[in-house]
Structure formats: structure tokens, C-alpha cells
Write an enzyme that holds these catalytic residues in place. Structure first.
Site, short mmCIF file in Angstrom:
data_model
loop_
_atom_site.label_atom_id
_atom_site.label_comp_id
_atom_site.label_asym_id
_atom_site.label_seq_id
_atom_site.Cartn_x
_atom_site.Cartn_y
_atom_site.Cartn_z
N PHE A 103 0.84 -1.19 0.00
CA PHE A 103 0.00 0.00 0.00
C PHE A 103 0.88 1.25 0.00
CE2 PHE A 103 -2.48 3.26 2.27
CZ PHE A 103 -3.67 3.23 1.54
N ASN A 208 -2.75 1.63 10.95
CA ASN A 208 -3.51 2.06 9.78
C ASN A 208 -4.00 0.79 9.09
OD1 ASN A 208 -4.62 3.33 7.56
ND2 ASN A 208 -2.65 3.69 6.56
N PRO A 209 -5.15 0.25 9.53
CA PRO A 209 -5.62 -1.03 9.02
C PRO A 209 -6.41 -0.88 7.72
CG PRO A 209 -7.17 -0.21 10.63
CD PRO A 209 -6.06 0.82 10.53
#
Length: 305
Positions: A103, A208-209
Site C-alpha cells: 500500500f 492504519n488497518p
């Protein structure tokens, strides 16, 4: 003229940087990529191996440089992430290696990282704070803490093998640059056995899932290039956050603090989950750069007497 996507003819004269930027800007803007001029300048600076601010003084492009820029601009018009093309993403004071499988860190997450850094600094004046970053991805949060709070002991947890590759690479790069090494752990943040050796000892826990509700429309760069497991968090976006709260409560020491990023539709849902858990106090939600609900924080309550 400078060759751009859709115009295959090559240049017959040296291409000045200003002309290259103008052509690249036009192609990017036509494809709906923006801010087009900023991205054009970043791509050209990357090709030339200079800073963006030095473009005005750069020499005309060689044919090889012109062709390389044209290729990068064409790929960007197909919405391949700019960070993948450059091979790095800026995050606070760091440049982190990123690419397929991880990500790309976003500016919004810098706010959560900054909050965690402030909390660790408060503790750092008295002790060596233990900071854990769950769902670490590229290591943006963990490595920012290590960079900005040199006395902190930092643990970064990531499940996906593809993301772990980038996390370990960035951790090694930062250690080589002189930062205090961080501990990288391969693990699932919802696993009740995760980090049991740190239970009740963590001072600052950050995460930060994946939190975007399934089926939400996202930009092409996200839909086609960010790993889905790092973006989507179940039907309501809370599939990871719900079990994460129990892990946080067990890892934090009494008085330890927790910060978790969430979807902008979760400004009430995540704080309510924290309050309903019963093990957290001082629950607060925080806005992002444009005022949308973005991350929640809380403190681990002291045990009942």
C-alpha cells in the site's frame, strides 16, 4: 517536438526541460491525472536525476532521456501510481521504497504518525518508549517514529508477504542511514497470540488497518495497484478494527495510548467501539487535512482497584 503518448514522432532537435514539462503536463492533464504539472516535473526530475527545483538549470534531454520520460508519462496516463514509477513515496521526513504489493502511504496517515510521535516524545523524556505499529505495510509509521524519536524501541507488524518485502527493505535502508533499527514481525493483527511477550508493556500502539467498506468506489490507482487486503475491511469496513481493539487493550500498559486510522464514514463508529469496549478512556476522534473524520485515539484505562 517532444514525443508524448498519442504522438509517436520523435524530436529532431534537443528538447529543453521546459518543453518536456509542457508536453508531459498536457498529456497527463488530458488523461485526467493531476496535479499534472507537478507530476510532470517530478517525472522529469526523476529521469534527469536532479531535484525538481533544479530543472530550470538542467541541460537539454538526450534522446534516451526523452524516450524514458515519454514511457513514464504514458504509463502514468494509464493511472499507474506515480510512486511506483518513481520507486518511492514521501512520508513526513522520509522517502520510502514502494512498488507492486504494498500500500502506498498517504499524506492523511502522516497525521496519525505525528500524533504517535508526540506521544512517544512525551514518554521519551523519562524512559525508552515501546511503540508498536500494526498493519505496517511499507513501514511508514514505524520508521517515522524511529527517525523522529531516536530513543524509542519500535516494533512493526505486517502479515502480507509482498508488503513484508518492502517493509524489510525500508527498515534495512533506514538502519543503514543511521536510524535505530526496528523489529519487524510477520503476523496477523487479529491473532490473539500476536506479540504476547509484549502484553501490558506497550506505551504507544498505532495502526492504519484496511478500513474501506467492501464495494466502495476507489480511484483506479487504488483499485488496480494497491493490494485489496490493505484497502478493504469487510462489508462495513470494520472487520479488522473490531478484533484489533481487543489486541490493543491487551498489549497496552495502563496509561498507554492507542491511535487507529479509519474511513471517513467511521467518525462515530470507531470511537463508539472504543468506548463500548470499557478498557479505554479519553476517546477522541481527529479530522484529516480537509476536515473529514480520519483517526481515533484513546488511552488504556487503569485496572480497577
Amino acid at each position: 517536438m517532444t514525443r508524448i503518448p498519442g504522438h509517436p514522432c520523435g524530436a529532431t532537435e534537443p528538447t529543453r526541460p521546459s518543453a518536456a514539462v509542457a508536453a508531459a503536463t498536457s498529456a497527463l492533464a488530458e488523461a485526467g491525472v493531476g496535479p499534472a504539472r507537478t507530476e510532470a516535473e517530478l517525472l522529469l526530475a526523476y529521469v534527469l536525476g536532479v531535484s525538481r527545483g533544479a530543472l530550470a538549470l538542467a541541460a537539454p534531454l538526450t534522446p534516451e532521456q526523452r524516450d524514458r520520460l515519454s514511457d513514464l508519462v504514458e504509463r502514468r496516463t494509464r493511472h499507474e501510481p506515480l510512486q511506483h514509477l518513481l520507486g518511492s513515496a514521501a512520508f513526513r521526513y522520509l522517502e520510502l521504497a514502494v512498488g507492486p504489493g504494498v500500500f502506498v502511504p498517504r499524506p492523511e496517515t502522516e497525521l496519525l504518525a505525528g500524533w504517535g510521535i508526540e506521544q512517544a516524545r512525551l514518554l521519551g523524556s523519562e524512559s525508552e518508549p515501546l511503540v508498536v505499529d500494526l498493519c505496517s505495510g511499507s513501514g511508514a509509521i514505524a520508521l517515522s517514529v524511529a527517525e523522529e524519536v531516536p530513543g524509542a524501541r519500535v516494533v512493526a507488524v505486517e502479515r502480507a508477504a509482498s508488503a513484508l518485502h518492502w517493509l524489510r527493505r525500508n527498515a534495512a535502508d533506514r538502519a543503514a542511514a543511521g536510524d535505530r533499527p526496528i523489529e519487524v514481525v510477520a503476523g496477523d493483527v487479529t491473532d490473539p497470540e500476536l506479540l504476547t511477550g509484549y502484553a501490558g508493556r506497550v506505551d504507544v500502539l498505532l495502526c492504519n488497518p484496511p478500513y474501506v467498506p467492501d464495494g466502495t468506489a476507489v480511484p483506479v490507482e487504488v483499485a488496480e495497484h494497491d493490494p485489496a487486503e490493505a484497502v478493504f475491511g469487510g462489508p462495513d469496513g470494520l472487520a479488522v478494527i473490531r478484533p484489533l481493539l481487543d489486541r490493543a487493550a491487551r498489549l497496552l500498559r495502563p496509561g498507554g495510548v492507542f491511535g487507529v486510522e479509519h474511513d471517513d464514514t467511521h467518525g462515530s463508529a470507531v470511537p463508539d467501539l472504543l468506548r463500548d469496549d470499557g478498557r479505554f478512556v479519553d476517546v477522541t476522534d481527529h479530522p484529516d487535512l480537509v476536515g473529514r473524520p480520519r483517526f481515533a485515539t484513546a488511552r488504556r484505562a487503569d485496572p480497577a482497584p
